[in-house]
Write a protein that holds these residues in place. Structure first.
Motif, PDB file in Angstrom:
ATOM      1  N   GLN A  32      45.989  44.515  25.165  1.00 58.05           N
ATOM      2  CA  GLN A  32      44.100  44.121  24.847  1.00 58.05           C
ATOM      3  C   GLN A  32      43.668  43.530  25.106  1.00 58.05           C
ATOM      4  O   GLN A  32      42.668  43.549  26.061  1.00 58.05           O
ATOM      5  N   ALA A  33      44.462  42.617  25.344  1.00 61.07           N
ATOM      6  CA  ALA A  33      44.090  40.719  25.676  1.00 61.07           C
ATOM      7  C   ALA A  33      43.472  41.332  27.924  1.00 61.07           C
ATOM      8  O   ALA A  33      42.438  40.182  27.722  1.00 61.07           O
ATOM      9  N   MET A  34      44.465  41.257  28.017  1.00 58.62           N
ATOM     10  CA  MET A  34      44.718  41.427  29.650  1.00 58.62           C
ATOM     11  C   MET A  34      43.576  42.747  29.586  1.00 58.62           C
ATOM     12  O   MET A  34      42.751  42.901  30.696  1.00 58.62           O
ATOM     13  N   GLY A  35      43.641  43.973  29.249  1.00 55.92           N
ATOM     14  CA  GLY A  35      42.521  44.456  29.835  1.00 55.92           C
ATOM     15  C   GLY A  35      40.497  44.124  29.304  1.00 55.92           C
ATOM     16  O   GLY A  35      40.396  44.202  30.237  1.00 55.92           O
ATOM     17  N   ALA A  36      40.797  43.112  28.669  1.00 60.40           N
ATOM     18  CA  ALA A  36      39.535  42.465  28.189  1.00 60.40           C
ATOM     19  C   ALA A  36      39.093  42.062  29.030  1.00 60.40           C
ATOM     20  O   ALA A  36      37.815  41.051  29.488  1.00 60.40           O
ATOM     21  N   PHE A  37      40.059  40.859  29.275  1.00 62.43           N
ATOM     22  CA  PHE A  37      39.998  39.832  30.202  1.00 62.43           C
ATOM     23  C   PHE A  37      40.357  40.866  32.063  1.00 62.43           C
ATOM     24  O   PHE A  37      38.698  39.851  32.802  1.00 62.43           O
ATOM     25  N   LEU A  38      40.246  41.240  32.065  1.00 64.62           N
ATOM     26  CA  LEU A  38      40.218  41.772  33.897  1.00 64.62           C
ATOM     27  C   LEU A  38      39.460  42.654  33.458  1.00 64.62           C
ATOM     28  O   LEU A  38      38.003  42.974  34.346  1.00 64.62           O
ATOM     29  N   MET A 253      45.280  32.897  30.802  1.00 67.89           N
ATOM     30  CA  MET A 253      45.519  34.742  31.258  1.00 67.89           C
ATOM     31  C   MET A 253      45.571  34.646  32.441  1.00 67.89           C
ATOM     32  O   MET A 253      46.137  35.370  33.497  1.00 67.89           O
ATOM     33  N   ARG A 254      44.446  33.594  33.111  1.00 67.68           N
ATOM     34  CA  ARG A 254      44.577  33.756  34.432  1.00 67.68           C
ATOM     35  C   ARG A 254      45.845  33.650  34.897  1.00 67.68           C
ATOM     36  O   ARG A 254      46.270  34.303  36.441  1.00 67.68           O
ATOM     37  N   GLN A 255      46.168  32.641  34.882  1.00 63.89           N
ATOM     38  CA  GLN A 255      48.320  32.363  35.721  1.00 63.89           C
ATOM     39  C   GLN A 255      48.528  33.599  35.149  1.00 63.89           C
ATOM     40  O   GLN A 255      49.246  33.833  36.701  1.00 63.89           O
ATOM     41  N   VAL A 256      49.132  34.002  34.702  1.00 62.66           N
ATOM     42  CA  VAL A 256      49.426  35.455  34.155  1.00 62.66           C
ATOM     43  C   VAL A 256      49.380  36.854  35.395  1.00 62.66           C
ATOM     44  O   VAL A 256      49.695  37.625  35.585  1.00 62.66           O
ATOM     45  N   MET A 257      47.792  36.415  34.768  1.00 65.38           N
ATOM     46  CA  MET A 257      46.973  37.709  35.707  1.00 65.38           C
ATOM     47  C   MET A 257      47.287  37.293  37.156  1.00 65.38           C
ATOM     48  O   MET A 257      48.214  38.466  38.416  1.00 65.38           O
ATOM     49  N   GLN A 258      47.295  36.241  37.887  1.00 63.20           N
ATOM     50  CA  GLN A 258      47.395  36.108  39.659  1.00 63.20           C
ATOM     51  C   GLN A 258      49.585  36.230  39.451  1.00 63.20           C
ATOM     52  O   GLN A 258      49.295  36.378  40.915  1.00 63.20           O
ATOM     53  N   ALA A 259      50.093  35.547  39.100  1.00 60.70           N
ATOM     54  CA  ALA A 259      51.274  36.156  38.281  1.00 60.70           C
ATOM     55  C   ALA A 259      51.745  37.171  38.974  1.00 60.70           C
ATOM     56  O   ALA A 259      52.284  37.842  40.027  1.00 60.70           O
ATOM     57  N   VAL A 260      51.050  37.791  38.506  1.00 56.79           N
ATOM     58  CA  VAL A 260      51.092  39.494  38.561  1.00 56.79           C
ATOM     59  C   VAL A 260      50.654  40.066  40.006  1.00 56.79           C
ATOM     60  O   VAL A 260      50.779  41.250  40.330  1.00 56.79           O
ATOM     61  N   ASP A 261      49.386  39.745  40.151  1.00 63.54           N
ATOM     62  CA  ASP A 261      48.218  40.217  41.282  1.00 63.54           C
ATOM     63  C   ASP A 261      49.607  39.897  43.278  1.00 63.54           C
ATOM     64  O   ASP A 261      49.331  40.844  43.103  1.00 63.54           O
ATOM     65  N   LYS A 262      50.248  39.160  42.436  1.00 61.05           N
ATOM     66  CA  LYS A 262      50.925  38.385  43.470  1.00 61.05           C
ATOM     67  C   LYS A 262      52.264  39.408  43.279  1.00 61.05           C
ATOM     68  O   LYS A 262      52.584  40.094  45.136  1.00 61.05           O
TER      69      LYS A 262
END
Length: 315
Positions: A32-38, A253-262
């Protein structure tokens, strides 16, 4: 149907995350949190619930496995317990992969978040969910596994070693690009003082110190040789590390997102990059180029210092 024709039916590339981990690690909250952030960054996100035991999915859900099978129905009709029922549900999903493919086809063009069941054996040795992930890859889905682990395990060296073993086993079995996450970092100070700095746990540094720390406990002293061998296995593979996560902190959240995008190969365009800059600037000011791990560590240390000061004042 040939493997090539399956891939061609999948259409263009789709990116996303499969969110896995033990019960209570915060998978649904993370989705839910990552969906809202993205969504704030301009990504069109589709939340897919693959947990047949999750009867009340909070927020909008683009696709729910409950349309195919539910755990209560399986337990009632087949006389299975919760664990056996979940395994049956995943085997049923694997056998009905066409249903999943057809439903996902209508959601193409979105970024996918797959909320998965909280049963550890599904990710360490059972093959059904692994095979579902492999099918998604054939349908041109580029996914990264986000493995959530409750951060309170860091406060117990014995539990932390078991978490490392589980994480390593999951990485080897699932066979997806992998990001291990220590969730609920905002609550870690409630579980007691860490034996080492936070980066020791996130980077999984020299684990011999952890074995020595365990040896100070009379119970674990008898198992020192076993712990040494477990640590050797973890260090020999040199695969496990963690990203700290506080879903209420945009930096985290930004740090996790960038790790996943990589990990999954997602590349964002200029517009999303500008949205990210604006979002982070609003959250922490114009200068936000610092390590999120250090930020979490600083908050944790400040909390511990405050607790010590209060104890001194009470004396």
């Amino acid at each position: 149907m040939s493997e090539g024709s399956e891939g061609s039916r999948g259409g263009s590339l789709a990116f996303g995350q499969v969110v896995i981990g033990p019960p209570g690690s915060g998978k649904t909250t993370y989705c839910q949190a990552m969906g809202a952030f993205l969504g704030q960054l301009g990504r069109s996100v589709a939340l897919v619930n693959l947990d047949p035991a999750n009867e009340a999915v909070p927020g909008p859900c683009a696709l729910d496995i409950a349309e195919l099978v539910t755990l209560p129905d399986v337990m009632a009709s087949l006389g299975l317990g919760p664990n056996g029922g979940l395994i049956y549900c995943m085997e049923y999903l694997e056998a009905n992969a066409d249903w999943l493919r057809d439903r996902l086809q209508g959601l193409r063009g979105r970024y996918f978040l797959f909320d998965c069941p909280g049963q550890v054996e599904l990710y360490t040795h059972h093959g059904a969910l692994k095979n579902v992930f492999a099918q998604l890859a054939k349908w041109n889905f580029r996914l990264a596994a986000v493995h959530l682990v409750d951060s309170h395990y860091c406060t117990d060296p014995g539990k932390f070693i078991s978490v490392l073993c589980t994480s390593l086993s999951t990485m080897l079995h699932v066979e997806l690009p992998h990001v291990n996450v220590l969730s609920k970092m905002d609550l870690i100070e409630q579980y007691g003082k860490l034996a080492f700095n936070l980066d020791y746990y996130t980077e999984v540094l020299d684990l011999s110190y952890l074995v020595d720390h365990l040896a100070s406990d009379p119970f674990f002293r008898n198992f020192r040789r076993l712990n040494e061998k477990l640590v050797e296995v973890i260090e020999d593979y040199s695969l496990v590390s963690f990203v700290p996560l506080n879903v209420q902190d945009k930096q985290s959240m930004r740090q996790v997102m960038q790790a996943v995008d990589k990990a999954n190969g997602y590349s964002f365009g200029d517009q999303e990059h500008r949205n990210l800059e604006a979002l982070m600037s609003a959250a922490v000011g114009a200068d936000f180029h610092f390590s999120s791990t250090l930020a979490v560590q600083e908050k944790y240390v400040q909390s511990q210092d405050k607790a010590v000061e209060e104890e001194v004042m009470d004396l």
